[in-house]
Structures are given as C-alpha cells and as structure tokens.
Motif scaffolding. Structure first.
Motif, PDB file in Angstrom:
ATOM      1  N   LEU A   1       0.768  -1.054   0.014  1.00  6.89           N
ATOM      2  CA  LEU A   1       0.072  -0.010   0.137  1.00  6.89           C
ATOM      3  C   LEU A   1       0.726   1.018   0.155  1.00  6.89           C
ATOM      4  CD1 LEU A   1      -2.624  -1.141   2.784  1.00  6.89           C
ATOM      5  CD2 LEU A   1      -2.834  -1.129   0.107  1.00  6.89           C
ATOM      6  N   ASN A   2       0.582   2.142  -0.865  1.00  8.79           N
ATOM      7  CA  ASN A   2       1.701   3.373  -1.230  1.00  8.79           C
ATOM      8  C   ASN A   2       0.992   4.256  -0.199  1.00  8.79           C
ATOM      9  OD1 ASN A   2       3.198   2.283  -3.119  1.00  8.79           O
ATOM     10  ND2 ASN A   2       1.643   2.636  -4.980  1.00  8.79           N
ATOM     11  N   CYS A   3       1.898   5.206   0.469  1.00  5.73           N
ATOM     12  CA  CYS A   3       1.557   6.257   1.215  1.00  5.73           C
ATOM     13  C   CYS A   3       1.775   7.565   0.376  1.00  5.73           C
ATOM     14  CB  CYS A   3       2.497   6.460   2.403  1.00  5.73           C
ATOM     15  SG  CYS A   3       2.109   7.784   3.651  1.00  5.73           S
ATOM     16  N   ARG A   4       0.794   8.081   0.004  1.00  3.42           N
ATOM     17  CA  ARG A   4       0.934   9.106  -1.133  1.00  3.42           C
ATOM     18  C   ARG A   4       1.403  10.421  -0.415  1.00  3.42           C
ATOM     19  NH1 ARG A   4      -5.158   8.990  -3.723  1.00  3.42           N
ATOM     20  NH2 ARG A   4      -4.763   6.936  -4.921  1.00  3.42           N
ATOM     21  N   GLY A   5       2.396  11.230  -1.099  1.00  2.62           N
ATOM     22  CA  GLY A   5       2.755  12.380  -0.774  1.00  2.62           C
ATOM     23  C   GLY A   5       4.244  12.315   0.215  1.00  2.62           C
TER      24      GLY A   5
ATOM     25  N   GLY B   1      -9.805  -4.751   6.349  1.00  2.00           N
ATOM     26  CA  GLY B   1     -10.025  -3.812   7.461  1.00  2.00           C
ATOM     27  C   GLY B   1      -9.658  -2.379   6.793  1.00  2.00           C
ATOM     28  N   THR B   2      -9.271  -1.428   7.629  1.00  2.00           N
ATOM     29  CA  THR B   2      -8.738  -0.291   7.148  1.00  2.00           C
ATOM     30  C   THR B   2      -7.668   0.115   7.415  1.00  2.00           C
ATOM     31  OG1 THR B   2     -11.247   0.634   7.638  1.00  2.00           O
ATOM     32  CG2 THR B   2      -9.365   2.395   7.434  1.00  2.00           C
ATOM     33  N   PHE B   3      -6.808   0.835   6.315  1.00  2.00           N
ATOM     34  CA  PHE B   3      -5.482   1.163   6.359  1.00  2.00           C
ATOM     35  C   PHE B   3      -5.310   2.574   6.273  1.00  2.00           C
ATOM     36  CE2 PHE B   3      -5.497  -3.292   5.979  1.00  2.00           C
ATOM     37  CZ  PHE B   3      -4.268  -3.710   6.519  1.00  2.00           C
ATOM     38  N   ARG B   4      -4.747   3.771   7.042  1.00  2.00           N
ATOM     39  CA  ARG B   4      -4.395   4.912   6.780  1.00  2.00           C
ATOM     40  C   ARG B   4      -3.103   5.346   6.789  1.00  2.00           C
ATOM     41  NH1 ARG B   4      -9.621   7.452  10.305  1.00  2.00           N
ATOM     42  NH2 ARG B   4     -11.213   6.457   9.258  1.00  2.00           N
ATOM     43  N   CYS B   5      -2.826   6.256   6.045  1.00  2.00           N
ATOM     44  CA  CYS B   5      -1.290   7.043   5.994  1.00  2.00           C
ATOM     45  C   CYS B   5      -1.509   8.375   6.079  1.00  2.00           C
ATOM     46  CB  CYS B   5      -0.620   6.264   4.856  1.00  2.00           C
ATOM     47  SG  CYS B   5       0.912   7.042   4.653  1.00  2.00           S
ATOM     48  N   ARG B   6      -0.562   8.972   6.655  1.00  2.00           N
ATOM     49  CA  ARG B   6      -0.512  10.383   7.063  1.00  2.00           C
ATOM     50  C   ARG B   6       0.914  10.706   6.651  1.00  2.00           C
ATOM     51  NH1 ARG B   6      -2.534  13.693  12.336  1.00  2.00           N
ATOM     52  NH2 ARG B   6      -0.577  12.620  12.714  1.00  2.00           N
ATOM     53  N   ALA B   7       1.222  11.709   5.579  1.00  2.00           N
ATOM     54  CA  ALA B   7       2.635  12.096   5.234  1.00  2.00           C
ATOM     55  C   ALA B   7       2.698  13.423   5.057  1.00  2.00           C
ATOM     56  CB  ALA B   7       3.123  11.305   4.193  1.00  2.00           C
ATOM     57  N   LYS B   8       3.868  14.017   5.437  1.00  2.00           N
ATOM     58  CA  LYS B   8       4.346  15.433   5.329  1.00  2.00           C
ATOM     59  C   LYS B   8       5.346  15.619   4.297  1.00  2.00           C
ATOM     60  CE  LYS B   8       2.198  17.806   9.214  1.00  2.00           C
ATOM     61  NZ  LYS B   8       2.708  18.694  10.414  1.00  2.00           N
TER      62      LYS B   8
ATOM     63  N   GLU C   1       0.478  18.208   3.559  1.00  2.00           N
ATOM     64  CA  GLU C   1       0.111  16.931   4.179  1.00  2.00           C
ATOM     65  C   GLU C   1      -0.783  16.172   3.466  1.00  2.00           C
ATOM     66  OE1 GLU C   1      -2.885  15.927   7.835  1.00  2.00           O
ATOM     67  OE2 GLU C   1      -0.984  16.733   8.535  1.00  2.00           O
ATOM     68  N   THR C   2      -0.558  14.896   3.107  1.00  2.00           N
ATOM     69  CA  THR C   2      -1.250  14.018   2.339  1.00  2.00           C
ATOM     70  C   THR C   2      -1.908  12.809   3.127  1.00  2.00           C
ATOM     71  OG1 THR C   2       0.176  14.583   0.451  1.00  2.00           O
ATOM     72  CG2 THR C   2      -1.283  12.685   0.346  1.00  2.00           C
ATOM     73  N   ARG C   3      -2.962  12.469   2.931  1.00  2.00           N
ATOM     74  CA  ARG C   3      -3.682  11.505   3.742  1.00  2.00           C
ATOM     75  C   ARG C   3      -4.450  10.376   2.793  1.00  2.00           C
ATOM     76  NH1 ARG C   3      -7.129  14.602   8.352  1.00  2.00           N
ATOM     77  NH2 ARG C   3      -5.388  15.537   9.223  1.00  2.00           N
ATOM     78  N   SER C   4      -3.965   9.101   2.858  1.00  2.00           N
ATOM     79  CA  SER C   4      -4.352   7.960   2.123  1.00  2.00           C
ATOM     80  C   SER C   4      -5.214   6.872   2.867  1.00  2.00           C
ATOM     81  CB  SER C   4      -3.427   7.229   1.636  1.00  2.00           C
ATOM     82  OG  SER C   4      -2.612   8.244   0.791  1.00  2.00           O
ATOM     83  N   THR C   5      -6.386   6.480   2.373  1.00  2.00           N
ATOM     84  CA  THR C   5      -7.038   5.597   3.122  1.00  2.00           C
ATOM     85  C   THR C   5      -7.598   4.344   2.108  1.00  2.00           C
ATOM     86  OG1 THR C   5      -8.239   7.227   4.445  1.00  2.00           O
ATOM     87  CG2 THR C   5      -9.294   5.112   4.402  1.00  2.00           C
ATOM     88  N   TYR C   6      -7.122   3.255   2.795  1.00  2.00           N
ATOM     89  CA  TYR C   6      -7.525   1.968   1.945  1.00  2.00           C
ATOM     90  C   TYR C   6      -8.361   0.838   2.729  1.00  2.00           C
ATOM     91  CZ  TYR C   6      -3.320   3.369  -0.595  1.00  2.00           C
ATOM     92  OH  TYR C   6      -2.415   4.113  -1.531  1.00  2.00           O
ATOM     93  N   GLN C   7      -9.518   0.524   1.912  1.00  2.00           N
ATOM     94  CA  GLN C   7     -10.139  -0.485   2.597  1.00  2.00           C
ATOM     95  C   GLN C   7     -10.014  -1.780   1.735  1.00  2.00           C
ATOM     96  OE1 GLN C   7     -12.389  -0.330   4.979  1.00  2.00           O
ATOM     97  NE2 GLN C   7     -12.381   2.068   5.205  1.00  2.00           N
ATOM     98  N   VAL C   8      -9.331  -2.573   2.781  1.00  2.00           N
ATOM     99  CA  VAL C   8      -8.729  -4.089   2.182  1.00  2.00           C
ATOM    100  C   VAL C   8      -9.661  -5.246   2.448  1.00  2.00           C
ATOM    101  CG1 VAL C   8      -6.719  -5.585   2.112  1.00  2.00           C
ATOM    102  CG2 VAL C   8      -6.400  -3.108   2.261  1.00  2.00           C
ATOM    103  N   ARG C   9      -9.774  -5.903   1.163  1.00  2.00           N
ATOM    104  CA  ARG C   9     -10.623  -7.022   1.405  1.00  2.00           C
ATOM    105  C   ARG C   9      -9.827  -8.159   0.708  1.00  2.00           C
ATOM    106  NH1 ARG C   9     -16.549  -6.635  -0.494  1.00  2.00           N
ATOM    107  NH2 ARG C   9     -16.804  -8.557   0.621  1.00  2.00           N
ATOM    108  N   VAL C  10      -9.865  -9.459   1.078  1.00  2.00           N
ATOM    109  CA  VAL C  10      -9.066 -10.359   0.619  1.00  2.00           C
ATOM    110  C   VAL C  10     -10.097 -11.600  -0.038  1.00  2.00           C
ATOM    111  CG1 VAL C  10      -7.301 -10.232   2.285  1.00  2.00           C
ATOM    112  CG2 VAL C  10      -9.291 -11.782   2.982  1.00  2.00           C
ATOM    113  N   TYR C  11      -9.553 -12.332  -0.844  1.00  2.00           N
ATOM    114  CA  TYR C  11     -10.463 -13.169  -1.590  1.00  2.00           C
ATOM    115  C   TYR C  11      -9.495 -14.445  -1.792  1.00  2.00           C
ATOM    116  CZ  TYR C  11      -8.060 -12.017  -5.994  1.00  2.00           C
ATOM    117  OH  TYR C  11      -7.025 -11.898  -6.916  1.00  2.00           O
ATOM    118  N   GLN C  12     -10.193 -15.604  -1.977  1.00  2.00           N
ATOM    119  CA  GLN C  12      -9.573 -16.926  -2.529  1.00  2.00           C
ATOM    120  C   GLN C  12     -10.455 -17.593  -3.584  1.00  2.00           C
ATOM    121  OE1 GLN C  12      -6.310 -18.279  -1.567  1.00  2.00           O
ATOM    122  NE2 GLN C  12      -6.960 -19.562  -3.149  1.00  2.00           N
ATOM    123  N   ILE C  13      -9.982 -17.811  -4.777  1.00  2.00           N
ATOM    124  CA  ILE C  13     -10.753 -18.447  -5.766  1.00  2.00           C
ATOM    125  C   ILE C  13     -10.790 -19.885  -5.639  1.00  2.00           C
ATOM    126  CG2 ILE C  13     -10.699 -19.184  -8.193  1.00  2.00           C
ATOM    127  CD1 ILE C  13      -9.256 -16.321  -8.652  1.00  2.00           C
ATOM    128  N   PRO C  14     -12.008 -20.395  -5.363  1.00  2.00           N
ATOM    129  CA  PRO C  14     -12.027 -21.730  -5.345  1.00  2.00           C
ATOM    130  C   PRO C  14     -11.831 -22.708  -6.421  1.00  2.00           C
ATOM    131  CG  PRO C  14     -14.271 -21.236  -5.545  1.00  2.00           C
ATOM    132  CD  PRO C  14     -13.315 -19.945  -5.715  1.00  2.00           C
TER     133      PRO C  14
END
Length: 402
Positions: free
Chosen positions: A36-40, A94-101, A107-120
């Motif tokens: 997950l990239n932290c923008r800025g 879940g939720t991943f947040r990054c705050r960078a200066k 200041e740049t903020r990034s928010t990610y909602q991560v979901r996982v999957y498995q192909i049967p």
C-alpha cells in the motif's frame, strides 16, 4: 494584530489546499503480498509519515512508522514509506490509513479498505442423475464448490439460462460450511426439478460459482444432459365382493385394490373422501357390517416412479331383510316379539282362569240338582215306612179294645 490574523488565515488556506485525502478499495488474494503506497511521502528519509491499521488482528488502531520496528511478520514500512504485508490473510481485512508530510510541509492522507479473496477450485456436479421422469420430482445432482472466500453463491442453469427456484417445479437445497482453521468456505446446492409432461426430452443442466467480490468472473461446471421419459399411467382398479357392494346386516364386504405392480406399491384407503388410518394393504375387509360402515370407498396406489393414483369409487350399502334390516331394527323387532308373546300368554292365562271358573260353577250346580231328587225319594221312603208301622199298631189296638 491584523497582520498576524491575516497571516494565520493564509496559513489555514494553504494547509487546507495542501491536504490530499485518497480513498481506495483494494482486493488482495489470500497468501499473496500486498503493498500500500503512502501518497505524498518523500521517497527517501528523512520522512514524516505514520500508518494506522484497524483490522481483524487489532482490537484498536495499530500505529506503524519508519522509525518503529516491524509488526512481527504481519506488516512493515518500506524505505519509500509504503506498507508491506508479506502474506495477506483473512484477518488483514480492514482499514489502512497513512498520513505523510512532504519537505515543504504539505500533508497527504491516504485511506484503503482492504478485502481479501480466495478463488475456489472449479465447481463440479456430484451424484448426477442418469435420467429424469416427467410429472414427478427428480434430483438432478449436487453442485459442489470448495475452498473459496468470501462464500460466494452457486447458481443453476437450464439450457444455458438461469434456473430460478419457484418451490414448485424447481427447488434448491443449499448448505454452506466454513473450515474452522483456514476460514475458507465449502458450498453445495442440490437441485430438484419436476419436468413437465410433453416437455424437452433432453434438457442440459450446469452450475456456476459467483465470487462475493465485484469484477470477478464466475466459474462454471461441465454441463450434463439428461433424458426425460414419461411413464405409462398406472391403472388402479377396485373390486368389491359381493358385487355391487350390497350386503345384509352383519355380513362381510371385501374390497381389493388391483394394480399391475403390487410389490412396489403402497395402498391407502379413502372413505367418503377422508383417508382411513390403516396400515397400507391392498385388501380392505369389512366384517360384521354395521350402519356406520356404509359409504363410498376408494384406494390410492403410490409408486416411486408414477406418483399417487386413485381408483374409481364404489359404494357399500346395507339392505333390509325379513329377519331384520339392521342390528337396531333386529333388536327392536325382538323386543316387540317378546312383548307380543308375553301378551298372548297373559291373555291365554286369563282366559284359562275364566273358563275354569265357569266350568267349576256349572259342575257345582249340576251336583246340587242331582242331590235334591235323591233327598225327596229318601223322605218319601221314610214316610211310607212310618205309615206302614203306624197301621199294624192301630190294628192291634182296635183288636184289644173290645
């Protein structure tokens, strides 16, 4: 002070202009790495950034920074400020947040909602039917999908078109299980259909698995083609003895349900439209028939390949005879006969008494009449004897007198 307030306002404007918030939904395959990239954030140290995580592994927000150490083998901050998850799992949703200066203070903020999957694995139809029978429910087979996440759904198709359960001709019984250790799902779906008589003779069925995530293609089973055959109607005949179902009170009626295949049938009986609570039997025996046994009877033959088939109805009647129509009338007639006999006997007894009394009185009178003449004769004889005895005495007296 006015100059200071103006400067503060410009600082606020620039700070608001420089704040960049990015929200993204990210899907990752279970067991694969996720970055997950932290923008800025500056590409090289020194960096001012902070990652905050709220996932199934944390009870509250977990904070990670370049200065801090890695979070076990779960996640760590890379030199460029990105967050690495070496092997993403179900608990990492879940939720991943990054705050960078940046170095100029932006200041740049990034928010990610991560979901996982498995192909049967590719779904398959297990225990498929060899053929179908028209007019009765048939099991087509069971569609099985193993090892998927999220659970997803199974769908049936008929001749390439979606088959929607309606609870009548088409029904589906589904079951979902989750592995206690891996958290992956196993789905199964059992399809039951009732082919219409005169319908398609060779329908084609297939099943597909649809993942629970968007932009994921469905997985299809290999199609199966089945044959539909229409059974010959089952002929059920009801035979009644005596013929016509007419019997005298206390008699016996035998009802026999005749079918072509007796061994694989279940025979149930119906009286006046109501099923009788009897053990399945092709013969119904009515012994010592009573009035409540009268009515209309029919039998229902149930065959696994034909379904239920009802016979024609026959009627059972009780006829009145000279001896008595029914048990109740027999009893009433018997009472009347007894009463009549008692009345006749009583009348004969009284008549006999009267006749005896009359005869006794007549005999008594005749006896008295016979006794009266006998007494008169005896009195006359006694009188004659007295007169005869008086005459000699008188003669002797006259002779002795002079």
């Amino acid at each position: 002070m006015a100059a200071g307030a103006a400067a503060g306002a410009w600082v606020l404007v620039f700070s608001l202009w420089g704040a960049v918030v990015g929200d993204r939904n990210v899907t990752a395959r279970i067991g694969k790495p996720l970055v997950l990239n932290c923008r800025g954030a500056p590409k090289k140290p020194p960096q001012q950034l902070e990652w905050k995580l709220n996932t199934g592994r944390t009870e509250a927000w977990k904070v990670l920074s370049p200065q801090g150490g890695p979070w076990d083998s779960v996640a760590r901050v890379l030199p460029n400020g990105s967050l690495l998850l070496p092997a993403v799992g179900i608990q990492d949703e879940g939720t991943f947040r990054c705050r960078a200066k940046s170095r100029n203070g932006k200041e740049t903020r990034s928010t990610y909602q991560v979901r996982v999957y498995q192909i049967p694995g590719k779904p398959e139809i297990v225990d498929p039917a060899s053929e179908l029978m028209a007019g009765v429910p048939n099991k087509v087979g069971t569609c099985l999908s193993k090892g998927g996440y999220p659970a997803g759904t199974l769908n049936w198709h008929l001749d390439g078109k979606p088959l929607i359960p309606d609870g009548k001709g088409v029904s589906v019984q589904e079951e979902t299980r989750r592995h206690p250790e891996t958290g992956l799902f196993t789905l199964q779906s059992e399809l039951m259909v009732t082919p219409a008589r005169g319908g398609a003779p060779h329908p084609t069925f297939s099943c597909s698995f649809s993942p629970g995530l968007p932009r994921r293609r469905a997985l299809h089973t290999a199609p199966i083609q089945l044959s539909v055959w229409e059974p010959v109607p089952l002929e059920v005949q009801l035979v009644v003895e005596p013929e016509g179902g007419t019997v005298a009170p206390g008699g016996t009626v035998t009802l026999t349900c005749e079918t072509p295949a007796q061994s694989s049938l279940q025979i149930h009986w119906i009286k006046d439209g109501v099923p009788l609570p009897l053990t399945p039997n092709p013969v119904l025996l009515l012994s010592e028939v009573r009035p409540q046994d009268q009515g209309t009877y029919s039998c229902v033959a149930t065959h696994p390949s034909h379904g239920p088939q009802e016979s024609r109805a026959v009627s059972v009647h009780i006829i009145e005879t000279e001896e008595g129509p029914t048990a109740g009338s027999l009893e009433g007639q018997g009472l009347r006969t007894v009463a009549l006999a008692l009345g006749i006997l009583g009348g004969l007894g009284i008549a006999a008494l009267l006749i005896g009394a009359i005869i006794w009185q007549r005999q008594r009178r005749q006896g008295e009449e016979r006794k009266a003449p006998e007494h008169q004769e005896e009195e006359e004889e006694e009188r004659e004897e007295l007169n005869q005895s008086e005459e000699p005495e008188a003669a002797e007296g006259s002779a002795a007198g002079p």
